[in-house]
Enzyme design. Structure first.
Site, short mmCIF file in Angstrom:
data_model
loop_
_atom_site.label_atom_id
_atom_site.label_comp_id
_atom_site.label_asym_id
_atom_site.label_seq_id
_atom_site.Cartn_x
_atom_site.Cartn_y
_atom_site.Cartn_z
N LYS A 81 -6.98 -1.13 0.61
CA LYS A 81 -6.43 -1.25 -0.74
C LYS A 81 -7.57 -0.95 -1.70
O LYS A 81 -8.25 -1.86 -2.19
CB LYS A 81 -5.84 -2.66 -0.94
CG LYS A 81 -4.99 -2.81 -2.18
CD LYS A 81 -4.25 -4.13 -2.16
CE LYS A 81 -3.62 -4.46 -3.51
NZ LYS A 81 -2.57 -3.53 -3.92
C1 LIG Z 1 0.68 1.04 -2.38
C2 LIG Z 1 1.17 -0.33 -2.07
N1 LIG Z 1 2.01 -0.51 -1.05
C3 LIG Z 1 2.49 -1.72 -0.72
C4 LIG Z 1 2.12 -2.85 -1.45
C5 LIG Z 1 2.66 -4.19 -1.07
O1 LIG Z 1 1.64 -4.98 -0.51
P1 LIG Z 1 1.64 -6.55 -0.65
O2 LIG Z 1 2.96 -7.03 -0.16
O3 LIG Z 1 0.52 -7.00 0.19
O4 LIG Z 1 1.42 -6.87 -2.08
C6 LIG Z 1 1.25 -2.70 -2.53
C7 LIG Z 1 0.82 -3.87 -3.31
O5 LIG Z 1 -0.20 -4.43 -3.04
C8 LIG Z 1 0.75 -1.42 -2.84
O6 LIG Z 1 -0.08 -1.25 -3.87
#
Ligand SMILES: Cc1ncc(COP(=O)(O)O)c(C=O)c1O
Length: 313
Positions: free
Chosen positions: A156
């Site tokens: 991330k």
């Molecule tokens: C590109 C992307 N995909 C999926 C998610 C969903 O991840 P999470 O459930 O850990 O927030 C996020 C958010 O963090 C994201 O930025």
């Protein structure tokens, strides 16, 4: 929605005033996007408040940093304790928490190793993320998600969100609440900041991580809840057109939580209303997050803050 400031931000082990949490314009991160970050929610409980899946989020931060050869000078326990400290210092809940580790002021060359690693953790109120009451109208983006072995999708990282910005802006300009991106092979990947789930004939489908999707913590929560509820779940690559003929489609994410999708490219999903599986999963998710159903999977970390009313956008 503009950021609502709070009093303190955690920086490298110290709580400092919000206005002083600044970086220099020549910091490595400003030029090259060299950061890894998290987004976490803290929910109001019948008494007090609790952070949702805190260790899992901070472990993903550590993992993202590892992929980029950033050694964080804090352990998982220290990072989790820092999140609790900053929430309790600010006394703001429910809230959204934004930890970020970045390459700071040091060298201007692309090689990041000569630039220091700074870690910040902020928290602030933040409400509903995906627009649309009773279901969002979304599109398939003309932008693809990150190709394998280019920008690592499991990290991330701040730089990945340049791609997300293109997806999100395009959707917005064309009158949609959000965009769903395909991967470089034309298979369903994810939204600009959400994972995608499809329900068809009683089975719950979501793309595997190999389709350039982030390993979402909410995705994992929904998979866990679905298995607990006895719903069949399959992580499977999906062609775009499967979305159009699905019975139900929904987004998951920390910001988006569980958000039903009403239409994709103006094609109505099912009859356009929130479907029974989405509702069943969402009820359990929000029930656990808000402390109204048993925390059967051990997902809540309590914080000593009296929660205000839930924030709405
Ligand atoms: C590109 C992307 N995909 C999926 C998610 C969903 O991840 P999470 O459930 O850990 O927030 C996020 C958010 O963090 C994201 O930025």
């Amino acid at each position: 929605m503009p950021i609502q400031s709070t009093e303190k931000i955690w920086r490298n082990g110290q709580l400092i005033p919000w206005e002083q949490a600044n970086i220099h314009v020549m910091s490595h991160v400003v030029h090259y996007g060299s950061s890894v970050f998290e987004g976490i929610r803290c929910y109001g409980q019948p008494t007090g408040a609790a952070v949702f899946r805190l260790p899992e989020h901070m472990q993903r931060l550590i993992d993202s940093a590892k992929i980029y050869r950033m050694t964080l000078p804090y352990s998982l326990d220290e990072l989790c304790a820092a999140v609790v400290d900053v929430i309790e210092a600010n006394g703001v809940a429910p809230c959204y928490i934004r930890p970020i580790a970045l390459r700071g002021y040091g060298e201007i060359g692309v090689n990041p190793v000569g630039s220091p690693i700074d870690v910040f953790i902020a928290n602030f109120p933040w409400g509903k993320y995906v627009a649309g009451h009773g279901g969002a109208d979304v599109c398939i983006s003309s932008w693809n998600r990150l190709a394998p072995n280019t920008m690592p999708a499991l990290a991330k990282a701040g730089a990945n969100y340049m791609n997300s910005q293109l997806i999100r802006m395009e959707a917005d300009i064309n009158g949609y609440a959000e965009g769903i991106a395909l991967d470089v092979n034309g298979l369903v990947s994810e939204g600009s900041g959400e994972n995608v789930f499809v329900v068809r004939n009683g089975v719950l489908y979501t793309p595997p991580l190999a389709n350039s999707a982030l390993s979402g913590i909410t995705r994992d929560s929904v998979l866990t809840i679905a298995r607990h509820l006895g719903l069949p779940v399959v992580e499977q690559s999906m062609p775009r057109e499967l979305l159009y003929i699905a019975d139900e489609v929904f987004f998951t994410g920390t910001a988006a939580e569980v958000s039903p999708i009403r239409s994709i490219d103006r094609i109505l999903i099912g009859d356009g209303s929130t479907g029974p599986v989405t509702k069943q999963v969402a009820d359990e998710f929000f029930g656990i997050a808000n402390g109204l159903r048993p925390d059967r999977f051990g997902w809540l970390t309590p914080v000593k803050v009296d929660a205000a009313e839930p924030v709405t956008a």
